[in-house]
Design an enzyme around this catalytic site. Structure first.
Site, short mmCIF file in Angstrom:
data_model
loop_
_atom_site.label_atom_id
_atom_site.label_comp_id
_atom_site.label_asym_id
_atom_site.label_seq_id
_atom_site.Cartn_x
_atom_site.Cartn_y
_atom_site.Cartn_z
CB THR A 32 -0.83 0.02 1.31
OG1 THR A 32 -1.52 -1.18 1.44
CG2 THR A 32 -1.81 1.16 1.34
CG ASP A 48 -2.28 2.04 -3.11
OD1 ASP A 48 -2.11 0.95 -3.70
OD2 ASP A 48 -2.31 2.13 -1.86
NE ARG A 50 -1.74 -2.95 -8.09
CZ ARG A 50 -0.71 -2.93 -8.93
NH1 ARG A 50 0.48 -3.33 -8.53
NH2 ARG A 50 -0.87 -2.50 -10.15
CE LYS A 64 -5.09 -0.18 -0.68
NZ LYS A 64 -3.70 -0.48 -1.02
N GLY A 78 -1.38 -2.69 5.65
CA GLY A 78 -1.14 -3.94 6.36
C GLY A 78 -2.20 -4.95 5.96
CB SER A 160 5.05 -1.82 0.41
OG SER A 160 3.97 -1.60 -0.46
CG ASP A 197 5.32 -0.56 -3.48
OD1 ASP A 197 4.27 -0.51 -2.82
OD2 ASP A 197 6.14 -1.50 -3.36
CB SER A 200 1.15 1.08 -4.22
OG SER A 200 1.83 0.86 -3.03
#
Lengths: 269, 138
Positions: A32, A48, A50, A64, A78, A160, A197, A200
């Protein structure tokens, strides 16, 4: 007294296996990028969209940014179930608390409830949260780690993709930004996470919280829209010819007997 | 009430080791200590104990602080009220709720996971007689 919510029936077996040297399976951390930043009139949260399940994308457009109260929101990184459930539970408790005190809820209350809950579970509840909101004492932004530690900062990133997003913040954040500027900065930070990343991706969600109102900008920027296919892949009518048609009724024979002589009236014979 | 300022439940000694149970030959002494089992030797890890004792430890901390600030009478009265209210005339088998006790314990305005995941761990009681015996302390 009451069940704590975790099932411990495998605890002895797991402990035994661990002592023999077999490592526990790692809980998959959903990648994330979540950010929060303070601007002139309040707080902007960004995330984001995903959700990953190992190497597969489970949800291309998940939400989120969770609701805590009208002017307090929480982004969660997480384990998705943990963030969902924890924020929903704290949201309920905040509402009860506000009704009990008769005052508008404060961000520090939510932060304290979250940190005490996460500390109690010793990091097993994998929820890394960015909590932000505006209350009677002003705008506040906190970050809460899975073990229960918190930080109060003017701009934060978690997940992340946090390093990519933090790089953008560190180079461009300044105090007392205007709304447009701050929103552009948050989009840039999340985009940095999305493009750099693997965990994400998809779209950018944002939420602008001020003293007077909260505005949820769902799919604020969509940098990953799927391109329309160039060809049509349907078959035209008449591609295959049909040879015979056979229509069978499912009812072979039918014999209707009325059950009661009185029609719809109750049968009291 | 245990006069301690402990915030986190005590870490119980988790497992038996061969040092405690060794007989004269250095092996596990079955005659004295019983058969070996994985449950006693590896133990469960401290997490379950932590969760189970969490509320009690927090409550104990508050009572201890109250005792140190206001005197022994303060926690004593609170505990007395709780005991009065816990006298439960209901059968142990039926689903029970004690609102008065919840109010005194401060649980009436919070929601825990245990409140919505109701009774998923145990089904209907199979041994009502045992429960009644336990309740009436026969």
């Amino acid at each position: 007294m009451s069940s704590p919510g975790f099932n411990f029936s495998n605890a002895v077996r797991n402990n035994f296996l661990q002592e023999k040297g077999i490592p526990l399976p790692k809980a998959t951390s959903t990648g994330t990028t979540i950010v929060g930043c303070l601007f002139k009139d309040g707080i902007i949260l960004g995330a984001d969209t995903r959700a990953t399940e190992g190497e597969i994308i489970a949800d291309k457009n998940c939400e989120k940014i969770h609701y805590i109260t009208e002017s307090i929101r929480c982004c969660g990184a997480g384990t998705a179930a943990d963030t969902e459930f924890t924020t929903a539970s704290i949201s309920s408790n905040m509402e009860l608390h506000a009704l009990s005190t008769g005052r508008a809820p404060r961000v520090v209350t939510a932060m304290t409830m979250l940190k005490q809950y996460l500390f109690q579970y010793q990091g097993h509840v994998g929820a890394a949260l960015v909590l932000g909101g505006v209350d009677s004492t002003g705008p506040h932004l906190f970050t809460i780690h899975p073990h229960g530690s918190t930080d109060k900062l003017p701009y934060v990133t978690m997940g992340s993709g946090s390093l990519a997003a933090m790089a953008v913040f560190e180079s461009s954040w300044k105090p007392n930004m205007e709304r447009g500027e701050a929103l552009a900065l948050v989009s840039a930070a999340i985009s940095a996470g999305i493009f750099n990343d693997l965990g994400s991706g998809s779209n950018v969600d944002a939420c602008v919280i001020t003293a007077t109102q909260t505005e949820m900008l769902r799919n604020f920027v969509k940098p990953n829209e799927r391109v329309e296919k160039e060809r049509r892949y349907t078959f035209r009518r008449g591609t295959t010819a049909w040879k015979t048609e056979n229509i069978r009724s499912l009812i072979v024979s039918e014999d209707i007997t009325p059950v009661s002589a009185g029609g719809d009236a109750m049968d009291i014979s | 009430m245990d006069p301690s300022y402990r915030i986190i439940p005590t870490v119980q000694p988790q497992s038996a080791s061969i040092n405690d149970t060794a007989g004269t030959l250095g092996l596990h002494d079955t005659l004295q200590y019983g058969l070996r089992s994985i449950a006693t030797e590896t133990g469960k890890g401290g997490f379950e104990n932590r969760l189970a004792n969490w509320q009690e430890t927090q409550d104990n901390l508050k009572l201890t602080m109250l005792r140190d600030l206001q005197g022994l009478h303060a926690p004593m009265r609170l505990l007395m009220e709780r005991r009065i209210v816990s006298a439960n005339p209901h059968m142990p088998a039926m689903p029970q709720s004690n609102i008065h006790l919840d109010i005194l314990m401060g649980r009436d305005e919070t929601l825990d996971p245990a409140d919505f995941f109701l009774g998923m761990e145990s089904g209907p009681p199979l041994n009502i007689h045992n429960e009644m015996e336990k309740k009436l302390r026969l």
